[in-house]
Design a protein around this motif. Structure first.
Motif, PDB file in Angstrom:
ATOM      1  N   GLN A   1     -47.452  36.233 -45.956  1.00 41.64           N
ATOM      2  CA  GLN A   1     -47.801  35.045 -46.741  1.00 41.64           C
ATOM      3  C   GLN A   1     -48.869  35.377 -47.782  1.00 41.64           C
ATOM      4  OE1 GLN A   1     -49.303  32.312 -43.815  1.00 41.64           O
ATOM      5  NE2 GLN A   1     -47.281  31.750 -43.044  1.00 41.64           N
TER       6      GLN A   1
ATOM      7  N   ASN B   1     -39.611  35.806 -39.371  1.00 41.54           N
ATOM      8  CA  ASN B   1     -39.724  34.594 -40.171  1.00 41.54           C
ATOM      9  C   ASN B   1     -39.020  33.436 -39.467  1.00 41.54           C
ATOM     10  OD1 ASN B   1     -40.933  36.140 -42.217  1.00 41.54           O
ATOM     11  ND2 ASN B   1     -38.944  36.601 -43.145  1.00 41.54           N
TER      12      ASN B   1
ATOM     13  N   GLU C   1     -43.148  29.575 -43.889  1.00 37.16           N
ATOM     14  CA  GLU C   1     -42.099  30.010 -42.960  1.00 37.16           C
ATOM     15  C   GLU C   1     -42.063  31.526 -42.794  1.00 37.16           C
ATOM     16  OE1 GLU C   1     -38.685  26.744 -44.105  1.00 37.16           O
ATOM     17  OE2 GLU C   1     -39.167  28.341 -45.533  1.00 37.16           O
ATOM     18  N   PHE C   2     -42.953  32.240 -43.464  1.00 34.23           N
ATOM     19  CA  PHE C   2     -42.840  33.690 -43.533  1.00 34.23           C
ATOM     20  C   PHE C   2     -44.020  34.385 -42.854  1.00 34.23           C
ATOM     21  CE2 PHE C   2     -40.424  31.949 -47.039  1.00 34.23           C
ATOM     22  CZ  PHE C   2     -39.238  32.668 -46.981  1.00 34.23           C
TER      23      PHE C   2
ATOM     24  N   ALA D   1     -43.422  31.610 -37.746  1.00 33.98           N
ATOM     25  CA  ALA D   1     -43.397  33.025 -38.100  1.00 33.98           C
ATOM     26  C   ALA D   1     -44.501  33.801 -37.387  1.00 33.98           C
ATOM     27  CB  ALA D   1     -43.543  33.184 -39.610  1.00 33.98           C
TER      28      ALA D   1
END
Length: 802
Positions: A781, A440, A777-778, A387
């Motif tokens: 966060q 992402n 994964e983002f 990401a």
């Protein structure tokens, strides 16, 4: 070889217009003869050169006669009575050539100028003044920028430092050891834009430099400069080469441009691209310019001096000058990287440096990218596997099926498979023009993403995008685990990334919501990276009660249960982490569901002991909470494990929360040493051995113990550290029960990997284990780690009441 420089990664800055109060000297920009460099510190204290000098350059393709011309000097703050001082010139300034004028000498310095083409004795200021190239030997009389701009005899003019007379704005101030030089023979009539401050580099018409070095540059094609290895055989050689400008980096402290030869040779190991470094000055060039560049070949290491660097070097040209031969040329076609273009194998493994090995771009990914260094490449419809970070970088993959997880990540499955499809993407496009995508994992950069290949210390080979694909969301959603059922006990681990009261309430809220919703309010929660009450302020405070209270209060305020906590304050500055933060691990637990068995005596230095209880199969803890061997060298400058005894429905449960030492100091996957040295592993192995020994003391006495050992182990499921932690069967790693491509809780440089773990004792059956993907994964966060949870039915040996 240059020393490391600070590179601002992925930060395309807008270039604003600087307003000035006074009119500027704006003669028609020079297209031929112009001032190339001025230096007034010769012979001064600390100077190396004995003389001041003025260097001229010719951007044109024909000679310029200097007969009857002069260079003239005016002090920075000239009075009405200040005269222009004159040095007559003679001869000619050759096409694309240089012409050196020696000026006043001082008492200091040890190095003479190369043989000058003209000489004067003007004592130029080291810090500020005005130099003019004039087509007459008659002294000028103008004393303002406006008056000098109107004087048609002035061919070119530069004001440096605090000069009143200048073009648009003067250059920054020079010094006894720095000059103002024009990195490109391009004149925009803005001195501050056209000149850069740096070490003086006087060059005469013969191409000689101080000490008599360097006559004419060596003509060479780019592929000859790059060669068929990691390091150029022409390192340190002054060369002349040609190519088409394919990209310009106009921001940060590592500005410059990429050059590519459209006529490639037949050798796939030799790159046709090259970066030309211009320091903090933006080169006045456009993509599509065909240029001739003269500069010195340099192997640049981004992290340290060559002898101590662990990175691969980038072949560059430094101290460069150039001439634009034509503009608007078509760019060499970008090489499209398909799923089969880059080799699957990541790097050769000689057991040391790979730099001396010949490149094999068909066998190894690192060799492939080295053979394309500086060249244009393209990835179509690239899937994001790392990401977007705060530094505006994103990782994509050229191999969509390589160790792909169900959520679109690329999973790191072993030291022998570093996932060669991963590629870092930065942008050369100004963010005001094209904001960097906030992507992402699983998102796509639809269409073409293209640009030259570069190297970054923060991710290895990188595509410097001049074209970015359109960001298309993959609609990845944070996961929500189920709540415990019936007689299940739920135990979770969460690295909350340096949590302290100085953090925003928004961070506390996000973490609390994750506890309530995504983790379904676990009964026991192991927290890593809890800081003291003043966070990173290094003030001697070690208590963390305010940190934990604020977290607990926030959970209640958002509808969760009232958690209690247990932890042990460390000795100030002894547990590593962010200086001043006194990082530690801690327990939160829901007293409505579980009870904590408090046994006094635990502190920062007292080790917890395990003894045989008064009944068979009864393992007794001496203190609770307590620390495992806190005085052992294994825990030096590192977090100590925290042990706590709980009861759940009358059954004893022992939980050990950990945060092993970090991977700091390990060599990178993409570095010059292969395989990389994992130096930090030595300490983690010692830590794992101590925790394993503690667990075995419990299970040797009580084989049916309910023991959970969990936390941020800072190592992979396939690592020797995890093998040591689970050695002898006292613990088993629950992550091994998951499919290989689901084993991750952290994403680093596009590799989805497992650093956090939950292990349990052998007789915890039917453990329901879940890694809850909500952060790693983002782009947005709350922490850089994903939490994990295990649910199980504790067992017990019923002991008679004492």
């Amino acid at each position: 070889m240059r020393t490391p420089r600070l590179v601002l990664l992925g930060t395309a800055l807008s270039l604003g217009v600087v307003a000035v109060a006074a009119p500027a000297a704006t003669a028609v920009p020079s297209a031929g003869a112009m001032i190339a460099e001025v230096y007034g510190g010769g012979g001064n204290s600390g100077a190396t050169l004995t003389n001041d000098f003025i260097e001229l350059g010719n951007a044109g393709s024909t000679d310029v006669s200097l007969a009857g011309w002069s260079v003239q000097y005016l002090p920075a703050s000239a009075s009405a009575a200040s005269p222009w001082q004159v040095t007559p010139l003679a001869g000619a300034l050759g096409a694309n050539g240089r012409y050196l004028v020696a000026e006043g000498a001082g008492a200091g310095g040890t190095v003479a100028l190369p043989t000058p083409n003209a000489s004067g004795n003007i004592p130029m200021s080291a810090t500020g003044g005005t130099v003019a190239l004039v087509n007459t030997t008659t002294a000028l009389t103008c004393k303002t920028a406006a008056d000098c701009a109107a004087d048609a005899r002035i061919v070119d003019l530069v004001g440096y430092g605090a000069a009143v007379v200048r073009e648009t704005t003067p250059t920054p101030a020079t010094s006894n050891t720095t000059s103002a030089a024009r990195p490109a023979l391009v004149d925009t009539d803005n001195n501050s834009a056209d000149f850069v401050i740096g070490a003086p580099t006087p060059t005469n018409a013969a191409g000689e430099t101080p000490g008599g070095g360097g006559p004419a540059p060596t003509p060479a094609k780019i592929n000859e400069i790059q060669g068929a290895g990691h390091l150029s055989a022409m390192d340190g050689v002054k060369v002349s080469t040609t190519g088409v400008v394919t990209a310009v980096r106009a921001f940060g402290s590592s500005r410059g441009f990429w050059l590519q030869d459209p006529q490639a040779d037949a050798n796939p190991a030799t790159s046709e691209g090259l970066f030309v470094f211009t320091g903090s000055t933006t080169p006045n060039l456009a993509v599509g310019d065909a240029v001739t560049v003269v500069g010195t070949v340099d192997e640049f290491y981004p992290d340290a001096a060559p002898a101590s660097s662990v990175m691969l070097a980038t072949t560059e040209l430094t101290s460069a000058t150039w001439t634009v031969n034509s503009s608007g040329n078509a760019l060499p076609a970008a090489e499209v990287l398909t799923p089969t273009t880059v080799p699957n194998a990541y790097a050769p493994s000689p057991g040391g440096s790979i730099e001396a090995l010949p490149l094999d771009p068909s066998a190894f990914a690192l060799d492939f990218y080295e053979s394309r260094e500086g060249m244009r490449v393209q990835v179509d419809n690239a899937r994001v596997v790392g990401a977007t970070t705060a530094f505006n970088e994103v990782f994509v993959t050229t191999k969509p099926d390589q160790n792909r997880s169900a959520r679109g990540a690329t999973v790191y499955t072993g030291y022998d498979d570093s996932n060669s499809g991963r590629l870092q993407v930065l942008s050369l496009i100004p963010f005001a023009q094209r904001p960097f995508p906030q992507a992402n994992v699983g998102d796509t950069l639809a269409g073409a993403t293209a640009g030259p290949v570069d190297f970054s210390r923060f991710g290895g080979y990188v595509l410097q995008a001049t074209q970015l694909g359109d960001h298309v969301s993959g609609n990845l959603q944070p996961e929500v685990t189920r709540a415990e059922r019936g007689g299940e006990l739920s135990v979770a681990t969460y690295n909350v990334e340096n949590l302290s009261p100085v953090d925003s309430q928004a961070k506390f809220d996000r973490l609390a919501r994750a506890i309530i919703t995504n983790l379904a309010t676990p009964d026991i929660l192991s927290l890593e990276e809890i800081q003291d009450n003043t966070g990173p302020v290094n003030d001697g405070v070690v208590a963390a009660d305010q940190t934990l209270r604020k977290f607990s209060d926030t959970i209640v305020a958002l509808g969760g249960p009232r958690y209690d906590w247990r932890q042990i304050d460390p000795i100030d500055g002894q547990d590593g982490g962010q200086p001043g933060g006194n990082i530690r691990v801690a327990f939160l637990f829901n007293p409505a569901r579980v009870s904590f068995v408090d046994k006094p005596g635990g502190d920062a230095v007292t080790p917890i002991e395990v003894t045989q209880g008064e009944f068979p199969f009864q393992a007794k803890l001496s203190i609770s909470p307590g620390r495992i061997e806190p005085g052992d060298e294994a825990w030096e400058n590192s977090r100590k494990p925290l042990v706590g005894e709980f009861t759940f429905r009358g059954k004893p449960v022992v939980v050990v929360t950990n945060h092993f030492n970090s991977k700091g100091g390990d060599q990178p996957l993409f570095g010059r040493f292969q395989p990389p040295n994992r130096s930090s592993e030595v300490q983690r192995l010692k830590q794992a051995a101590l925790v394993n020994a503690f667990a075995r003391k419990i299970t040797d006495i009580d084989p049916f113990a309910n023991l959970v050992v969990l936390g941020d182990i800072n190592d992979f499921q396939f690592s020797p550290v995890m093998a040591k932690l689970t050695e002898g069967g006292a613990l088993r790693a629950l992550i091994d029960d998951l499919p290989v491509t689901e084993r991750y809780s952290y994403v680093f440089q596009g590799n989805a990997q497992a650093l956090d773990h939950i292990t349990v004792s052998p007789f915890i059956f039917r453990a329901d284990y879940d890694i809850v993907h909500i952060n790693a994964e983002f782009a947005d966060q709350a922490s850089d780690h994903d939490p994990q949870v295990v649910r199980f039915h504790p067992t017990s040996i019923p002991w008679p009441s004492s």
